[in-house]
Design an enzyme around this catalytic site. Sequence first.
Site, PDB file in Angstrom:
ATOM      1  N   ASP A 250      -5.008  -8.929   1.931  1.00  0.00           N
ATOM      2  CA  ASP A 250      -5.426  -7.534   2.051  1.00  0.00           C
ATOM      3  C   ASP A 250      -6.908  -7.433   2.398  1.00  0.00           C
ATOM      4  O   ASP A 250      -7.301  -6.745   3.347  1.00  0.00           O
ATOM      5  CB  ASP A 250      -5.119  -6.823   0.732  1.00  0.00           C
ATOM      6  CG  ASP A 250      -5.330  -5.314   0.817  1.00  0.00           C
ATOM      7  OD1 ASP A 250      -5.071  -4.743   1.878  1.00  0.00           O
ATOM      8  OD2 ASP A 250      -5.746  -4.724  -0.201  1.00  0.00           O
TER       9      ASP A 250
ATOM     10  N   LYS B 144      -0.333   4.760  -1.235  1.00  0.00           N
ATOM     11  CA  LYS B 144      -1.264   5.625  -0.501  1.00  0.00           C
ATOM     12  C   LYS B 144      -0.597   6.913  -0.030  1.00  0.00           C
ATOM     13  O   LYS B 144      -1.277   7.860   0.362  1.00  0.00           O
ATOM     14  CB  LYS B 144      -1.835   4.873   0.703  1.00  0.00           C
ATOM     15  CG  LYS B 144      -2.884   3.833   0.331  1.00  0.00           C
ATOM     16  CD  LYS B 144      -3.505   3.211   1.566  1.00  0.00           C
ATOM     17  CE  LYS B 144      -4.618   2.230   1.199  1.00  0.00           C
ATOM     18  NZ  LYS B 144      -5.236   1.629   2.402  1.00  0.00           N
TER      19      LYS B 144
ATOM     20  N   ASP C  69       0.818  -1.219   0.000  1.00  0.00           N
ATOM     21  CA  ASP C  69       0.000   0.000   0.000  1.00  0.00           C
ATOM     22  C   ASP C  69       0.848   1.264   0.000  1.00  0.00           C
ATOM     23  O   ASP C  69       0.373   2.340   0.383  1.00  0.00           O
ATOM     24  CB  ASP C  69      -0.927   0.009   1.230  1.00  0.00           C
ATOM     25  CG  ASP C  69      -2.263  -0.668   0.934  1.00  0.00           C
ATOM     26  OD1 ASP C  69      -2.635  -0.748  -0.253  1.00  0.00           O
ATOM     27  OD2 ASP C  69      -2.930  -1.107   1.887  1.00  0.00           O
TER      28      ASP C  69
ATOM     29  N   HIS D  41      -2.328  -5.972  -6.593  1.00  0.00           N
ATOM     30  CA  HIS D  41      -3.092  -6.573  -5.487  1.00  0.00           C
ATOM     31  C   HIS D  41      -4.574  -6.195  -5.486  1.00  0.00           C
ATOM     32  O   HIS D  41      -5.328  -6.712  -4.657  1.00  0.00           O
ATOM     33  CB  HIS D  41      -2.445  -6.251  -4.131  1.00  0.00           C
ATOM     34  CG  HIS D  41      -2.589  -4.833  -3.684  1.00  0.00           C
ATOM     35  ND1 HIS D  41      -1.796  -3.800  -4.151  1.00  0.00           N
ATOM     36  CD2 HIS D  41      -3.439  -4.249  -2.779  1.00  0.00           C
ATOM     37  CE1 HIS D  41      -2.141  -2.670  -3.567  1.00  0.00           C
ATOM     38  NE2 HIS D  41      -3.136  -2.907  -2.727  1.00  0.00           N
ATOM     39  N   HIS D  42      -4.990  -5.324  -6.402  1.00  0.00           N
ATOM     40  CA  HIS D  42      -6.424  -5.036  -6.548  1.00  0.00           C
ATOM     41  C   HIS D  42      -6.990  -5.601  -7.854  1.00  0.00           C
ATOM     42  O   HIS D  42      -8.113  -5.248  -8.238  1.00  0.00           O
ATOM     43  CB  HIS D  42      -6.677  -3.525  -6.471  1.00  0.00           C
ATOM     44  CG  HIS D  42      -6.644  -2.989  -5.072  1.00  0.00           C
ATOM     45  ND1 HIS D  42      -7.584  -3.317  -4.113  1.00  0.00           N
ATOM     46  CD2 HIS D  42      -5.748  -2.160  -4.449  1.00  0.00           C
ATOM     47  CE1 HIS D  42      -7.285  -2.712  -2.978  1.00  0.00           C
ATOM     48  NE2 HIS D  42      -6.180  -2.005  -3.151  1.00  0.00           N
TER      49      HIS D  42
END
Length: 372
Positions: free
Chosen positions: A319, A234, A231, A290-291
Site C-alpha cells: 500500500d 473508503k 481500501d 493494513h495501517h
Amino acid sequence: PAMMLAVYFHIFPDADYLPLIIFTGFVVLVVGAQHCFLRLHPYSKSAKYVCLISLEMVVCYLATRENLCLFISYLMVPAVSCLYYDKKFTGIISLICYIAMMVTLFYRSRLPLPFPHDTLSGNAWFAAYGTGATIEYGVCFIILYAVSSAAHEMLNTVYQRNLRIQGMQAKLISSFANLVESKDPTTGEHIKRTSEYVGMICRRLRYLGYYKDELGDDQIDTMIKAAPLHDLGKMEISENILCKPAKLTAEEFDKVKEHPEFGEALIRNNLCGIEDEEYTTVARTMALYHHEHWDGSGYPMHFAGYEIPLAARIMAAADVLDALLSRRPYKDAISLDDTLEIMKEQSGRQFDPAVIEAVLSLKEDIRTAALS
C-alpha cells in the site's frame, strides 16, 4: 504379522513362517518405495499410477503363491481407481490389471500341479481358468466403468457450476473495487498495482526463507485476490476529503482513519457466505490491519510486531509502496530510489523488517510493474 499371531495362538495349525516374513518384507518394500516417490513427486500425474500398480504387484505376488488362487482380487485395484473419478484412468488401470492377471495365470499353468488341482494342467488349465477369469473380470469391469463414468459426469457438472459461481464471485468483488474507485479516482489503479505488489512480496519472502509455512501457493493466491478490497472502507469517506488537493486537517484525518473498520465491516456483512471463509478472513484482515505499524504506532487497533497478521503486514508495505510512487491530489510521485530509501528507514518502525528486505530485493520488478 496377523498370520503369525494366529499361528502363535493356535487359531491356525502350524505354518511355515518364511513365506509370511517374505510377504511382510515385500509389502514394507512396496510401501517404502511409494512413500519415497510421493515425497519426490507430490501430486504428480504419475503418482496415482505408481501407487495403484504397486498395490497390484502385491496382488500378483500372492497370486503366484502355492495353494492360493486369486480371481476377483484382481479387481481390487480397478475398484480403487474409481475413487479418482476419471474413467480414462480407470480404463487404463483395468487393462493393466487384466494383463497382470493373465500373466500370473499363465505362470501358474506352468507349475506341475497348478492350484486348484484337477485333471487340467498346462495350456488346458490356462485356457479354462483364463476364460472363466476373463468373463468374470469383464462383467465386473463393465460395472466399475459405468460407476466411474457416472461419477466423472457428475463431477464435471459440479466443476462447471463451480466455475460459474467463481465467475459471479469475481464480478461481485470487482464491483466492490469499482465502487471504491468511483469515490476516489486515485484508488482504481492503486488497488490493481497493490495486488501485483502483494504477490511479488509474498513470493520473494518465501524465496528468502521467511514465513514459508504461511506462504503456500494457495495462501499467496488468496492474498492477491483479497488485496483489491483493502481500501473498501473508503466508500464511507466523503469525496471532499478523499480528493482534497491539500493537507488534511486533524479532524479530516481522524475521519480517514476510520476506513479500516468500515472496510472490515462491509466485507464481514456482505461477503460472508458468498466467498469461502479463508478468503473473507484474509480480506477482513487486510482491510482492518493494513495501517498498523510494526512498532505499535499505527491504527485502528495499535497492534505491534507479530500481533499484526502477516497478510496485513504485506498489504501495508504494498500500500505504502504504491502510494509513494504514485501522484496524488496532495503530492507528486516520488522516485523509486527515494521510495525504497524511505521504506528502508521505516523498517522495524512502520514495517516488518523481513517484508522490507523482500521489497528492497524487488527493485527492478517494482520498476517494471510501476511503469506498466
